[in-house]
Design an enzyme around this catalytic site. Structure first.
Site, PDB file in Angstrom:
ATOM      1  CE1 TYR A 164     -50.644 -38.403  67.133  1.00 30.90           C
ATOM      2  CE2 TYR A 164     -50.547 -37.643  69.284  1.00 30.90           C
ATOM      3  CZ  TYR A 164     -50.610 -37.399  67.984  1.00 30.90           C
ATOM      4  OH  TYR A 164     -50.900 -36.035  67.718  1.00 30.90           O
ATOM      5  CB  SER A 180     -48.032 -34.218  68.798  1.00 29.31           C
ATOM      6  OG  SER A 180     -48.817 -34.268  70.399  1.00 29.31           O
TER       7      SER A 180
HETATM    8  P1  NAP Z   1     -58.312 -34.427  62.415  1.00 25.69           P
HETATM    9  O1  NAP Z   1     -59.326 -33.158  62.798  1.00 25.69           O
HETATM   10  O2  NAP Z   1     -58.575 -35.955  62.995  1.00 25.69           O
HETATM   11  O3  NAP Z   1     -57.994 -34.423  60.986  1.00 25.69           O
HETATM   12  C1  NAP Z   1     -57.146 -35.254  60.357  1.00 25.69           C
HETATM   13  C2  NAP Z   1     -56.739 -34.820  58.810  1.00 25.69           C
HETATM   14  O4  NAP Z   1     -55.838 -35.697  58.349  1.00 25.69           O
HETATM   15  C3  NAP Z   1     -57.968 -35.071  58.190  1.00 25.69           C
HETATM   16  O5  NAP Z   1     -57.923 -33.851  56.919  1.00 25.69           O
HETATM   17  C4  NAP Z   1     -57.848 -36.319  57.303  1.00 25.69           C
HETATM   18  O6  NAP Z   1     -58.516 -36.453  56.096  1.00 25.69           O
HETATM   19  C5  NAP Z   1     -56.428 -36.473  57.401  1.00 25.69           C
HETATM   20  N1  NAP Z   1     -55.946 -37.898  57.079  1.00 25.69           N
HETATM   21  C6  NAP Z   1     -55.826 -38.669  58.090  1.00 25.69           C
HETATM   22  N2  NAP Z   1     -55.320 -39.667  57.618  1.00 25.69           N
HETATM   23  C7  NAP Z   1     -54.794 -39.549  56.456  1.00 25.69           C
HETATM   24  C8  NAP Z   1     -53.886 -40.146  55.424  1.00 25.69           C
HETATM   25  N3  NAP Z   1     -53.793 -41.579  55.578  1.00 25.69           N
HETATM   26  N4  NAP Z   1     -53.420 -39.617  54.318  1.00 25.69           N
HETATM   27  C9  NAP Z   1     -54.007 -38.356  54.176  1.00 25.69           C
HETATM   28  N5  NAP Z   1     -54.789 -37.566  55.011  1.00 25.69           N
HETATM   29  C10 NAP Z   1     -55.138 -38.314  56.295  1.00 25.69           C
HETATM   30  O7  NAP Z   1     -56.913 -34.114  62.933  1.00 25.69           O
HETATM   31  P2  NAP Z   1     -55.945 -32.781  63.716  1.00 25.69           P
HETATM   32  O8  NAP Z   1     -56.261 -32.657  65.254  1.00 25.69           O
HETATM   33  O9  NAP Z   1     -56.446 -31.463  62.953  1.00 25.69           O
HETATM   34  O10 NAP Z   1     -54.830 -33.059  63.578  1.00 25.69           O
HETATM   35  C11 NAP Z   1     -53.878 -32.699  62.551  1.00 25.69           C
HETATM   36  C12 NAP Z   1     -52.218 -32.998  62.941  1.00 25.69           C
HETATM   37  O11 NAP Z   1     -52.084 -32.277  64.265  1.00 25.69           O
HETATM   38  C13 NAP Z   1     -51.859 -34.159  63.135  1.00 25.69           C
HETATM   39  O12 NAP Z   1     -50.694 -34.913  62.645  1.00 25.69           O
HETATM   40  C14 NAP Z   1     -52.190 -34.518  64.671  1.00 25.69           C
HETATM   41  O13 NAP Z   1     -51.455 -35.879  65.190  1.00 25.69           O
HETATM   42  C15 NAP Z   1     -51.292 -33.370  65.112  1.00 25.69           C
HETATM   43  N6  NAP Z   1     -51.701 -32.848  66.650  1.00 25.69           N
HETATM   44  C16 NAP Z   1     -53.506 -32.694  66.969  1.00 25.69           C
HETATM   45  C17 NAP Z   1     -53.410 -32.488  68.222  1.00 25.69           C
HETATM   46  C18 NAP Z   1     -54.840 -32.258  68.579  1.00 25.69           C
HETATM   47  O14 NAP Z   1     -55.050 -32.192  69.923  1.00 25.69           O
HETATM   48  N7  NAP Z   1     -55.619 -32.191  67.570  1.00 25.69           N
HETATM   49  C19 NAP Z   1     -52.420 -32.245  69.275  1.00 25.69           C
HETATM   50  C20 NAP Z   1     -50.960 -32.297  68.632  1.00 25.69           C
HETATM   51  C21 NAP Z   1     -50.846 -32.949  67.505  1.00 25.69           C
HETATM   52  P3  NAP Z   1     -60.076 -36.924  56.049  1.00 25.69           P
HETATM   53  O15 NAP Z   1     -60.820 -35.817  56.563  1.00 25.69           O
HETATM   54  O16 NAP Z   1     -60.319 -37.076  54.465  1.00 25.69           O
HETATM   55  O17 NAP Z   1     -60.530 -38.111  56.961  1.00 25.69           O
END
Ligand code: NAP
Length: 248
Positions: free
Chosen positions: A157, A143
């Site tokens: 985080y 991130s």
């Molecule tokens: P999201 O929409 O909240 O999706 C999270 C995903 O992770 C879901 O598939 C969830 O499964 C799964 N998950 C959560 N905890 C888990 C665990 N303990 N074991 C296995 N699976 C787990 O998040 P996102 O925004 O796509 O984020 C994905 C990655 O990008 C993360 O690492 C996040 O930190 C990073 N990121 C996101 C942003 C942003 O702005 N969105 C920015 C920077 C970095 P379920 O659906 O079954 O709950």
């Protein structure tokens, strides 16, 4: 050449977009999820429409026995893994240091840091040339928070993603002689469910003014960079931290 790919947290958001684009690029995919079986099965079904094999496997990537079970399922149902996207992650609840609990820090570190370590280990045990593997590629979803620090809401985080950056740099050097490339993407503000889940509604609207490109990003824009890093088109890219953040 595409191969057999594990995407942790592939049921929605950036992970689901990665599953879609990786399948288009010819990867067989294991879609890991924590709770949302229906979305994970839908992501796997969507991948199969591109003519590849795809399975959905439940597992908490913060738990070693679940990680071991997931990679064993991939061995049995798809074959030896050649690609890993460490995407599963959480912000944990938002809050300032003064109100922080040990439980928040420990759970965020377990999911965002311990999980990628364990998944990378299991992938590397199968990919490493010294173990009879054919090499492979690992992409960590870090991130921009790692560099920005996320004061007043998510320092726990941001620190976990700082660890992911260090993990990426260290493993890229350790695993390159094993034929395994390791890189990371550092997304900025991306429109997924993670923001509302953190307990701050309207967070993207509040912060978008600080993005030089003047908008939030889409999950697919991050997935494009991930799939490039998975591909041979990035064959000499190793240990890179690639910002996908509209300049933020
Ligand atoms: P999201 O929409 O909240 O999706 C999270 C995903 O992770 C879901 O598939 C969830 O499964 C799964 N998950 C959560 N905890 C888990 C665990 N303990 N074991 C296995 N699976 C787990 O998040 P996102 O925004 O796509 O984020 C994905 C990655 O990008 C993360 O690492 C996040 O930190 C990073 N990121 C996101 C942003 C942003 O702005 N969105 C920015 C920077 C970095 P379920 O659906 O079954 O709950």
């Amino acid at each position: 050449m595409a191969g057999i790919l594990v995407v942790t947290g592939g049921s929605r958001g950036i992970g689901a977009a990665t599953v879609r684009l990786a399948a288009q690029a010819g990867w067989d995919v294991c879609v890991n999820y924590l709770r949302d079986q229906a979305k994970a099965e839908a992501a796997a079904a969507g991948a199969r429409e591109h003519g590849v094999r795809a399975i959905a496997v439940q597992g908490d990537m913060a738990r070693e026995q679940d990680v071991m079970r997931l990679f064993a399922a991939v061995d049995d149902q798809l074959g030896p893994v050649t690609g890993l996207v460490n995407n599963a992650g959480t912000t944990g609840p938002a809050g300032k240091l003064l109100d922080l609990t040990a439980e928040t820090v420990e759970s965020v570190m377990a999911i965002n840091v311990v999980g990628p370590f364990l998944c990378s280990r299991e992938a590397a045990r199968r990919m490493a040339r010294s173990r009879g593997g054919q090499g492979g590629v690992i992409v960590n979803v870090s991130s921009r928070a790692a560099a920005l620090g996320s004061p007043n809401e998510f320092v726990h985080y941001a620190a976990s993603k700082g660890a992911v950056d260090s993990l990426t740099i260290g493993l890229s050097k350790e695993l390159a002689p094993e034929g395994i490339r390791v890189n990371a993407v550092n997304p900025g503000l991306i429109d997924t469910e993670i923001h509302d889940a953190s307990g701050i509604p309207g967070r993207l609207d509040r912060l978008v003014g600080g993005v030089p490109e003047g908008r939030v990003g889409a999950a697919e824009e991050v997935a494009q960079a991930v799939v490039w890093l998975l591909s041979e088109r990035s064959s000499y890219v190793c240990g890179a931290l690639v910002p996908v953040s509209g300049g933020r």
